[in-house]
Scaffold this active site. Structure first.
Site, PDB file in Angstrom:
ATOM      1  CE1 TYR A  53     -15.546  43.880  -6.050  1.00 35.15           C
ATOM      2  CE2 TYR A  53     -16.732  42.547  -7.635  1.00 35.15           C
ATOM      3  CZ  TYR A  53     -16.737  43.467  -6.605  1.00 35.15           C
ATOM      4  OH  TYR A  53     -17.910  43.982  -6.146  1.00 35.15           O
ATOM      5  CD  GLU A  55     -13.690  42.918  -2.192  1.00 38.34           C
ATOM      6  OE1 GLU A  55     -13.707  41.959  -2.992  1.00 38.34           O
ATOM      7  OE2 GLU A  55     -14.590  43.170  -1.381  1.00 38.34           O
ATOM      8  CG  ASP A 199     -10.584  67.888   3.218  1.00 41.62           C
ATOM      9  OD1 ASP A 199     -10.110  67.937   2.067  1.00 41.62           O
ATOM     10  OD2 ASP A 199     -11.779  67.637   3.453  1.00 41.62           O
ATOM     11  CB  THR A 225     -11.308  65.385  -4.239  1.00 43.79           C
ATOM     12  OG1 THR A 225     -11.117  66.789  -4.137  1.00 43.79           O
ATOM     13  CG2 THR A 225     -12.393  64.949  -3.291  1.00 43.79           C
ATOM     14  CE  LYS A 228     -13.746  69.437  -4.451  1.00 45.84           C
ATOM     15  NZ  LYS A 228     -13.631  68.197  -3.660  1.00 45.84           N
ATOM     16  NE  ARG A 234     -16.946  63.782 -10.444  1.00 40.49           N
ATOM     17  CZ  ARG A 234     -17.066  64.960  -9.822  1.00 40.49           C
ATOM     18  NH1 ARG A 234     -17.340  65.029  -8.546  1.00 40.49           N
ATOM     19  NH2 ARG A 234     -16.918  66.082 -10.502  1.00 40.49           N
TER      20      ARG A 234
HETATM   21  N1  DSN Z   1     -18.823  69.502  -3.242  1.00 37.43           N
HETATM   22  C1  DSN Z   1     -17.449  69.959  -3.109  1.00 37.43           C
HETATM   23  C2  DSN Z   1     -17.322  71.397  -3.379  1.00 37.43           C
HETATM   24  O1  DSN Z   1     -17.964  71.862  -4.301  1.00 37.43           O
HETATM   25  O2  DSN Z   1     -16.579  72.105  -2.707  1.00 37.43           O
HETATM   26  C3  DSN Z   1     -16.884  69.599  -1.823  1.00 37.43           C
HETATM   27  O3  DSN Z   1     -17.057  68.248  -1.579  1.00 37.43           O
END
Ligand code: DSN
Length: 416
Positions: A53, A55, A199, A225, A228, A234
């Protein structure tokens, strides 16, 4: 007391994980938001850090025993700031959606007006969809892509901004195949006194590798994120100017999250290190080259590319010129049977619902990690087209399934 798993093996879950490993290794993974992360990233994700933990933030935690975790999180912050040239970074968001909601919480008041790209024109749920907290708590006004060129229409964005005087303008997409210049968004934001958030969830790896313009010098806040095109674990991340640092940190913790996932933070640090290597630039450019080659090959097979093509890692394919009866839903299902994984996707102004759709979205980050190049893309397009043409003939689908497995065997992910 030892864990029960020392004596009672959980064959159910681990057999299924092995099945998923096999599925990923023997099929074509063409979902634009997925990738194969490195063994080191997975090692960090599966580490003892999951036990801790923490925080708070490095040097200011609510629990003891965080000396090591502090060092790990500080490394992650330092690396991601260097990677994108940012003043400030928060590496704790559990996901892209959490990152976006934290930005809104930190910089907006409920009911504030925000501009974002409409979900059915390529935006994201968290850019103001009425079924998402963003659209419920804030007054989102959607901009759209132009009818003729299917690209973001900056004149329309400016007109909406002048009319609605938003507190924030959100750039960024989830199914839009073209590069997005940050400067025009900055110009509109400055003209109406709005904040600018970009974003870059989909394109973070392209930005890090120099294959897409970097919005960090222009935007007040950048979210993304890490799993990707960036090829990390993730998770989510927020970059901001120094002026917004305190508000962003407070909005992540204690504003919207509790204990950070420090195993994921460590894995993000590993991924940022990998993305700082010169080889990552070549990877990012190869993703884009592969997408361009695949888009051209798809057009040769009779499909229509939304906006006429791609500048990024993805394309949105209008199925109707190929076969007016074929829906995205049916295409996704039959391609799955052939070992080709992608997702149904609305095309701009789609007459079909989001559950049915007239299109599919295709991305090249995963096949590029496997080592495929432009040379393989015509074969990938032909495997897709053959499956869809012969979709009612099980022998065609089975034949493609074998060819897909043979292709993937030539490019073994994780060394086979
Ligand atoms: N679910 C993602 C995508 O496939 O683009 C976006 O959050």
């Amino acid at each position: 007391m030892p864990w029960p798993s020392e004596t009672v093996k959980d064959d159910d879950v681990f057999a299924l994980i092995d099945g998923e490993r096999r599925r990923q290794a023997t099929g074509l993974q063409l979902i634009a938001s997925e990738n194969f992360t490195s063994p080191d990233v997975m090692r960090a994700t599966g580490s003892v850090l999951t036990n801790k933990y923490a925080e708070g933030y490095p040097g200011k935690r609510y629990y003891g025993g965080n000396a090591v975790v502090d060092e790990i999180e500080a490394i992650a912050i330092d690396r991601v700031k260097r990677l994108f040239g940012a003043d400030h970074a928060n590496v704790q968001p559990h996901s892209g959606a959490s990152a976006n909601m934290a930005v809104y919480l930190g910089l907006l008041k409920p009911g504030d007006t925000v501009l974002g790209l409409s979900l059915d024109h390529g935006g994201h749920l968290t850019h103001g969809s009425p079924v998402n907290a963003s659209g419920i708590l804030y007054d989102f006004v959607s901009y759209r892509v132009g009818d003729a060129d299917e690209r973001i229409d900056f004149d329309a964005v400016r007109e909406l901004a002048r009319k609605h005087r938003p507190r924030m303008i959100v750039a960024g997409t989830t199914s839009y195949p073209r590069r997005i210049e940050p400067q025009p968004f900055r110009a509109v934001a400055d003209e109406v006194g709005a904040l600018m958030m970009f974003d870059i969830a989909h394109i973070a790896g392209l930005v890090a590798g120099g294959a897409h313009p970097n919005p960090v010098p222009y935007a007040d806040v950048v979210t993304f994120t890490t799993h990707k095109t960036l090829r990390g674990p993730r998770g989510g991340c927020i970059l901001s100017s120094a002026a917004h640092a305190a508000a962003i940190d407070k909005a992540v913790f204690p504003g919207s999250q509790g204990g950070p996932l420090e195993h994921a933070v460590a894995a993000k640090a590993v991924a940022f290190h990998e993305a700082l290597q010169p080889s990552f630039k070549a990877y990012a450019h190869q993703i884009v080259a592969n997408a361009a080659a695949l888009a051209a090959a798809m057009a040769n097979e009779g499909f229509r590319l939304v906006s006429g093509g791609t500048d990024t890692h993805m394309m949105v394919v209008d199925l109707r010129p190929f076969d007016a009866e074929l829906t995205g839903k049916e295409a996704q299902l039959v391609l799955d049977q052939a070992g080709i994984t992608l997702n149904k996707n609305n095309i701009p102004n789609d007459p079909r619902s989001p559950f049915v759709t007239s299109g599919v979205r295709i991305g090249t980050p995963s096949v590029t990690t496997q080592g495929m190049t432009e040379a393989e893309m015509p074969l990938v397009a032909s495997l897709i087209a053959r499956t869809l043409r012969g979709r009612t003939d099980a022998s065609v689908v089975a034949a493609v399934r074998s060819e897909v497995a043979a292709l993937c065997a030539r490019f073994p992910v994780y060394g086979g």
